[in-house]
Design a protein around this motif. Sequence first.
Motif, short mmCIF file in Angstrom:
data_model
loop_
_atom_site.label_atom_id
_atom_site.label_comp_id
_atom_site.label_asym_id
_atom_site.label_seq_id
_atom_site.Cartn_x
_atom_site.Cartn_y
_atom_site.Cartn_z
N LEU A 6 0.83 -1.21 0.00
CA LEU A 6 0.00 0.00 0.00
C LEU A 6 0.86 1.26 0.00
CD1 LEU A 6 -2.86 -1.03 2.45
CD2 LEU A 6 -3.08 -0.53 0.01
N LEU A 9 2.27 1.67 -3.42
CA LEU A 9 1.22 2.15 -4.32
C LEU A 9 0.98 3.65 -4.10
CD1 LEU A 9 -0.94 1.60 -6.46
CD2 LEU A 9 -2.47 0.90 -4.59
N LEU A 13 1.43 6.42 -7.00
CA LEU A 13 0.29 7.27 -7.38
C LEU A 13 0.62 8.74 -7.17
CD1 LEU A 13 -2.58 5.10 -5.91
CD2 LEU A 13 -2.31 5.71 -8.33
N MET A 41 -8.99 10.05 -10.68
CA MET A 41 -8.96 8.61 -10.47
C MET A 41 -7.77 8.22 -9.60
SD MET A 41 -8.54 5.50 -13.22
CE MET A 41 -6.83 5.98 -13.49
N MET A 42 -6.60 8.77 -9.93
CA MET A 42 -5.40 8.44 -9.16
C MET A 42 -5.48 9.01 -7.74
SD MET A 42 -2.23 8.62 -11.85
CE MET A 42 -2.63 10.20 -12.56
N GLY A 44 -8.19 9.44 -6.04
CA GLY A 44 -9.11 8.55 -5.33
C GLY A 44 -8.43 7.26 -4.90
N ASN A 45 -7.61 6.70 -5.77
CA ASN A 45 -6.88 5.48 -5.42
C ASN A 45 -5.85 5.74 -4.32
OD1 ASN A 45 -8.26 3.82 -7.19
ND2 ASN A 45 -6.86 4.21 -8.87
N LEU A 46 -5.25 6.90 -4.35
CA LEU A 46 -4.29 7.27 -3.30
C LEU A 46 -5.01 7.42 -1.96
CD1 LEU A 46 -1.51 8.11 -2.30
CD2 LEU A 46 -1.83 10.31 -3.42
N LYS A 48 -7.85 6.06 -1.12
CA LYS A 48 -8.34 4.74 -0.74
C LYS A 48 -7.20 3.90 -0.15
CE LYS A 48 -10.89 0.78 -2.52
NZ LYS A 48 -11.53 0.19 -3.70
N SER A 49 -6.02 3.97 -0.74
CA SER A 49 -4.86 3.25 -0.22
C SER A 49 -4.53 3.74 1.18
CB SER A 49 -3.65 3.42 -1.14
OG SER A 49 -3.91 2.85 -2.40
N ASN A 52 -6.87 2.33 3.67
CA ASN A 52 -6.72 0.89 3.89
C ASN A 52 -5.47 0.50 4.67
OD1 ASN A 52 -9.13 -0.01 2.69
ND2 ASN A 52 -8.23 0.18 0.66
N ARG A 73 -10.99 11.92 0.30
CA ARG A 73 -11.85 10.82 -0.15
C ARG A 73 -13.31 11.25 -0.17
NH1 ARG A 73 -11.84 4.65 2.12
NH2 ARG A 73 -12.74 3.77 0.24
#
Length: 116
Positions: A6, A9, A13, A41-42, A44-46, A48-49, A52, A73
Amino acid sequence: MLTGALLGLMEQLALNIITLTEECSEREFFDSRITRAQTLMMLGNLAKSAANLPPAACERLPQIDWAAWHAVRGALAKPDDHPLQIWVAIKELTPMTLHHLHDYKRTQPQLFSMVM
């Protein structure tokens, strides 16, 4: 292992977001459908990571603004309602997070390990 993946990632990102938006003004960013869509999009993924990551890992990385990532987020649910928050996340929070990740990777490499 999950923590290392994570964090890796998040690092990638953040670097991608910075690279994609480094020469964009705020107006150019919000006027560009493709750059904006890819960045959101990126981002949001960052976020979310970051959400988590295990709480114990976040505690070991206190300079990263976890609350800000949580807020990002939420803002991404309706990005048109939060343009300033999105822009600040892109131009300030993301580079600052990347900087801290690089520092922590040097001082706490075991967190970034993906070896079982």
